[in-house]
Motif scaffolding. Sequence first.
Motif, mmCIF file in Angstrom:
data_model
loop_
_atom_site.group_PDB
_atom_site.id
_atom_site.type_symbol
_atom_site.label_atom_id
_atom_site.label_comp_id
_atom_site.label_asym_id
_atom_site.label_seq_id
_atom_site.Cartn_x
_atom_site.Cartn_y
_atom_site.Cartn_z
ATOM 1 N N TYR A 1 0.847 -1.195 0.000
ATOM 2 C CA TYR A 1 0.000 0.000 0.000
ATOM 3 C C TYR A 1 0.881 1.243 0.000
ATOM 4 O O TYR A 1 2.006 1.231 0.496
ATOM 5 N N VAL A 2 0.307 2.353 -0.552
ATOM 6 C CA VAL A 2 0.971 3.661 -0.491
ATOM 7 C C VAL A 2 -0.084 4.766 -0.447
ATOM 8 O O VAL A 2 -1.111 4.675 -1.129
ATOM 9 N N CYS A 3 0.170 5.780 0.375
ATOM 10 C CA CYS A 3 -0.651 6.981 0.344
ATOM 11 C C CYS A 3 0.252 8.209 0.394
ATOM 12 O O CYS A 3 1.353 8.168 0.957
ATOM 13 N N VAL A 4 -0.227 9.297 -0.227
ATOM 14 C CA VAL A 4 0.541 10.535 -0.327
ATOM 15 C C VAL A 4 -0.417 11.715 -0.234
ATOM 16 O O VAL A 4 -1.523 11.667 -0.773
ATOM 17 N N VAL A 5 0.026 12.779 0.431
ATOM 18 C CA VAL A 5 -0.667 14.068 0.390
ATOM 19 C C VAL A 5 0.387 15.129 0.097
ATOM 20 O O VAL A 5 1.496 15.082 0.636
ATOM 21 N N ASP A 6 0.060 16.094 -0.775
ATOM 22 C CA ASP A 6 1.034 17.135 -1.118
ATOM 23 C C ASP A 6 0.585 18.508 -0.621
ATOM 24 O O ASP A 6 -0.513 18.663 -0.062
ATOM 25 N N ARG A 7 1.420 19.498 -0.845
ATOM 26 C CA ARG A 7 1.165 20.843 -0.315
ATOM 27 C C ARG A 7 0.046 21.576 -1.045
ATOM 28 O O ARG A 7 -0.452 22.590 -0.555
ATOM 29 N N TRP A 8 -0.350 21.061 -2.211
ATOM 30 C CA TRP A 8 -1.444 21.683 -2.961
ATOM 31 C C TRP A 8 -2.808 21.117 -2.564
ATOM 32 O O TRP A 8 -3.835 21.640 -2.992
ATOM 33 N N GLY A 9 -2.811 20.032 -1.818
ATOM 34 C CA GLY A 9 -4.072 19.435 -1.396
ATOM 35 C C GLY A 9 -4.479 18.192 -2.149
ATOM 36 O O GLY A 9 -5.568 17.662 -1.921
ATOM 37 N N ASN A 10 -3.638 17.694 -3.064
ATOM 38 C CA ASN A 10 -3.916 16.421 -3.721
ATOM 39 C C ASN A 10 -3.669 15.278 -2.732
ATOM 40 O O ASN A 10 -2.733 15.332 -1.921
ATOM 41 N N ALA A 11 -4.479 14.236 -2.821
ATOM 42 C CA ALA A 11 -4.313 13.050 -1.978
ATOM 43 C C ALA A 11 -4.410 11.801 -2.852
ATOM 44 O O ALA A 11 -5.268 11.718 -3.735
ATOM 45 N N PHE A 12 -3.566 10.820 -2.569
ATOM 46 C CA PHE A 12 -3.419 9.637 -3.415
ATOM 47 C C PHE A 12 -3.415 8.406 -2.516
ATOM 48 O O PHE A 12 -2.767 8.390 -1.465
ATOM 49 N N SER A 13 -4.116 7.362 -2.942
ATOM 50 C CA SER A 13 -4.233 6.132 -2.165
ATOM 51 C C SER A 13 -4.257 4.956 -3.133
ATOM 52 O O SER A 13 -5.098 4.913 -4.035
ATOM 53 N N ALA A 14 -3.337 4.009 -2.986
ATOM 54 C CA ALA A 14 -3.251 2.889 -3.937
ATOM 55 C C ALA A 14 -2.805 1.625 -3.220
ATOM 56 O O ALA A 14 -1.999 1.672 -2.285
ATOM 57 N N THR A 15 -3.316 0.491 -3.696
ATOM 58 C CA THR A 15 -3.029 -0.814 -3.095
ATOM 59 C C THR A 15 -2.516 -1.774 -4.168
ATOM 60 O O THR A 15 -3.241 -2.660 -4.628
ATOM 61 N N PRO A 16 -1.257 -1.613 -4.610
ATOM 62 C CA PRO A 16 -0.723 -2.508 -5.642
ATOM 63 C C PRO A 16 -0.506 -3.914 -5.106
ATOM 64 O O PRO A 16 -0.269 -4.107 -3.914
ATOM 65 N N SER A 17 -0.575 -4.892 -6.007
ATOM 66 C CA SER A 17 -0.535 -6.275 -5.539
ATOM 67 C C SER A 17 -0.101 -7.218 -6.661
ATOM 68 O O SER A 17 0.242 -6.796 -7.754
ATOM 69 N N ASP A 18 -0.184 -8.479 -6.352
ATOM 70 C CA ASP A 18 0.093 -9.683 -7.141
ATOM 71 C C ASP A 18 1.484 -10.216 -6.846
ATOM 72 O O ASP A 18 2.487 -9.515 -7.021
ATOM 73 N N GLY A 19 1.505 -11.455 -6.402
ATOM 74 C CA GLY A 19 2.764 -12.089 -6.050
ATOM 75 C C GLY A 19 3.505 -12.635 -7.253
ATOM 76 O O GLY A 19 3.072 -12.518 -8.398
ATOM 77 N N SER A 20 4.639 -13.261 -6.970
ATOM 78 C CA SER A 20 5.501 -13.803 -8.029
ATOM 79 C C SER A 20 5.677 -15.308 -7.902
ATOM 80 O O SER A 20 6.550 -15.886 -8.556
ATOM 81 N N TRP A 21 4.833 -15.958 -7.097
ATOM 82 C CA TRP A 21 5.043 -17.375 -6.803
ATOM 83 C C TRP A 21 3.995 -18.302 -7.419
ATOM 84 O O TRP A 21 4.201 -19.511 -7.461
ATOM 85 N N ASN A 22 2.864 -17.757 -7.882
ATOM 86 C CA ASN A 22 1.785 -18.651 -8.331
ATOM 87 C C ASN A 22 1.609 -18.700 -9.846
ATOM 88 O O ASN A 22 0.671 -19.291 -10.352
ATOM 89 N N ALA A 23 2.531 -18.071 -10.571
ATOM 90 C CA ALA A 23 2.573 -18.137 -12.035
ATOM 91 C C ALA A 23 4.002 -17.784 -12.443
ATOM 92 O O ALA A 23 4.731 -17.126 -11.678
ATOM 93 N N PRO A 24 4.442 -18.189 -13.625
ATOM 94 C CA PRO A 24 5.864 -18.031 -13.972
ATOM 95 C C PRO A 24 6.248 -16.626 -14.417
ATOM 96 O O PRO A 24 5.450 -15.901 -15.027
ATOM 97 N N VAL A 25 7.490 -16.272 -14.107
ATOM 98 C CA VAL A 25 8.095 -15.049 -14.620
ATOM 99 C C VAL A 25 8.300 -15.185 -16.132
ATOM 100 O O VAL A 25 8.704 -16.244 -16.629
ATOM 101 N N VAL A 26 8.013 -14.115 -16.865
ATOM 102 C CA VAL A 26 8.283 -14.106 -18.306
ATOM 103 C C VAL A 26 9.790 -13.959 -18.504
ATOM 104 O O VAL A 26 10.383 -12.967 -18.050
ATOM 105 N N PRO A 27 10.444 -14.923 -19.145
ATOM 106 C CA PRO A 27 11.892 -14.839 -19.314
ATOM 107 C C PRO A 27 12.309 -13.541 -20.006
ATOM 108 O O PRO A 27 11.698 -13.110 -20.992
ATOM 109 N N GLY A 28 13.331 -12.902 -19.470
ATOM 110 C CA GLY A 28 13.864 -11.680 -20.053
ATOM 111 C C GLY A 28 13.163 -10.410 -19.619
ATOM 112 O O GLY A 28 13.651 -9.316 -19.894
ATOM 113 N N LEU A 29 12.003 -10.525 -18.932
ATOM 114 C CA LEU A 29 11.261 -9.339 -18.500
ATOM 115 C C LEU A 29 11.226 -9.172 -16.985
ATOM 116 O O LEU A 29 11.034 -8.063 -16.498
ATOM 117 N N GLY A 30 11.337 -10.257 -16.250
ATOM 118 C CA GLY A 30 11.346 -10.166 -14.802
ATOM 119 C C GLY A 30 9.989 -9.902 -14.174
ATOM 120 O O GLY A 30 9.913 -9.541 -12.994
#
Length: 564
Positions: free
Chosen positions: A375-404
């Motif tokens: 998770y990440v949240c941010v507030v700036d001096r102009w009054g903008n506010a941001f809230s995000a919950t990025p996800s998805d693991g790397s263990w339950n499907a394969p990495v694309v070779p060469g892309l990581g």
Amino acid sequence: MTGRPTLYGTRHAVSAGHYLATAAGHAVLEAGGNAIDAGVAAGITLGVVQSDIVNVAGVAPIILRTAAGEVETIAGLGHWPKSIPADLFLREHGGKMPPGVLRTVVPAAPDAWITALQRHGSMTFGEVAAAAIRHARDGFAMHPTMAKNLVQKFESYARWPSTAAIYLPGGRAPAVGEKFVQTDLAAMLSHMVDEEAAAGGDRAQGLAAAHAAFYRGDIAAKVVAFQRDQGGYLSREDLANFRSRIEPALTRLWRGHAISTCGPWCQGPALLEALLIAERIGFSGLAHNSAEYLHVIAEALKAALADREYHFGDPATVDVPLDQLLSATHVAARAAAFRADAACPDMPPPLIGNGTELPPPMREKPPEVEADTSYVCVVDRWGNAFSATPSDGSWNAPVVPGLGIVPSARGSQSRVDPAHPCGVAPGKRPRLTPNPALAVLADGGVMPFGTPGGDVQVQSMLQVLLNVLHFGMEVQEAIEAPRIATYAFPSSFAPFEYFPRKLAVESRIPAETRAALAALGHEIQAWPDWAYAAGSVEAIRTDPMTGLMAAGADPRRPAYAIAS
């Protein structure tokens, strides 16, 4: 007393699930970027420094408020490939969803980040991705949480050679303090930056070029070729035509505060419903974390998460009766079923429609905890506010070779039965657990907040929200206070287990309180004093009267805040 202080600033603040992501966001703010620029920088960095639980090609649901007061959501959630048969898992896999590319949905995070920059940012993709590229290219110190996850999921990481080559170098999980490098991931992000620079023209053209590099260019070609080689359904058309849905936030007033979540394609609306049910039951005058108070919270959450099970899904394809679920009539009906002297023995029955077929209840084993999300949240001096919950693991499907990267395996949160509200269907989005939130407070302040934690997310968010706005705690105190979680509903993760009476309780809650809850019929699962499973809430609260913003981060995981 808290383990950490609440951090105060006058210009800006950022709180994220890893200190390097927090530093990346703060550096962007100090360089003149706004909250959206900083949130995107931190979010992409989380996909590097927590790539066991956040994938650069995963999901990234966003809710934000502009300085002008407009609140919107960017779904950041991909849909099932258009060519996948809806009955595939029932017909060919015995009703199971096997690990691997069959659970892949369109990777949405790169689009969500760039869409946020296009609509509300001020910087280039190269500027906000710089920290992520550096930490992928030059490495970072393996931290305890990620090291533990790699050990616990060793067999899963070893399943695919392309994944093991990155996460199990030399055939072993990296130890705490070892430098962990992701060269291919750095190269992929750098390619997007190079394409942005090569586009010439203005910032908008550059962002479009970075987007095209992932969804239409060489990256897309490699992703689809590997998916096809592994038996997947993702196509070039699925990628080329994808854009995250821009949707109004779902907002309800509570005691003069406007609490906003994303839509029912995630579990966000359950936060609002649980809050309204708890308010209708009544908890004013109850002591914080008393047995009486925790019983009200647990039962309100059971009711709201039962409605999640019965109704939530992609509103583009499913009729979700949100207005009914959040109506005073329905909230009152749910609250009327509350018993002060006894816990509900089963999941509350449906009050709208016929419900869904429930799995058999589990009694003997503790609920499994999926290591997933940041998770990440941010507030700036102009009054903008941001809230995000990025996800998805790397263990339950394969990495694309060469892309990581692992293209989003979030299909795992769809039910294999197409008839279920969040069942598999071509072009349909799964029902997501990640659900960022944002409150516009009665005093004119703003408070973005959220957490990882799977099905515990809305539960931890509700408790922290009430700690701040009902009990009057400082942000850090509210985050560190001990928490509970109910499991009286089918899990969002396969095999969708259901524990009708289970109530997990952090052991800092006194033994006599736990005994009183058990006497009400709750089956108590003792969590550690500071439980990983209780999530990792981050929050920032602004105060218009003082001009200060207060930031907190959860010590249950490697989250940190900065305010200045």
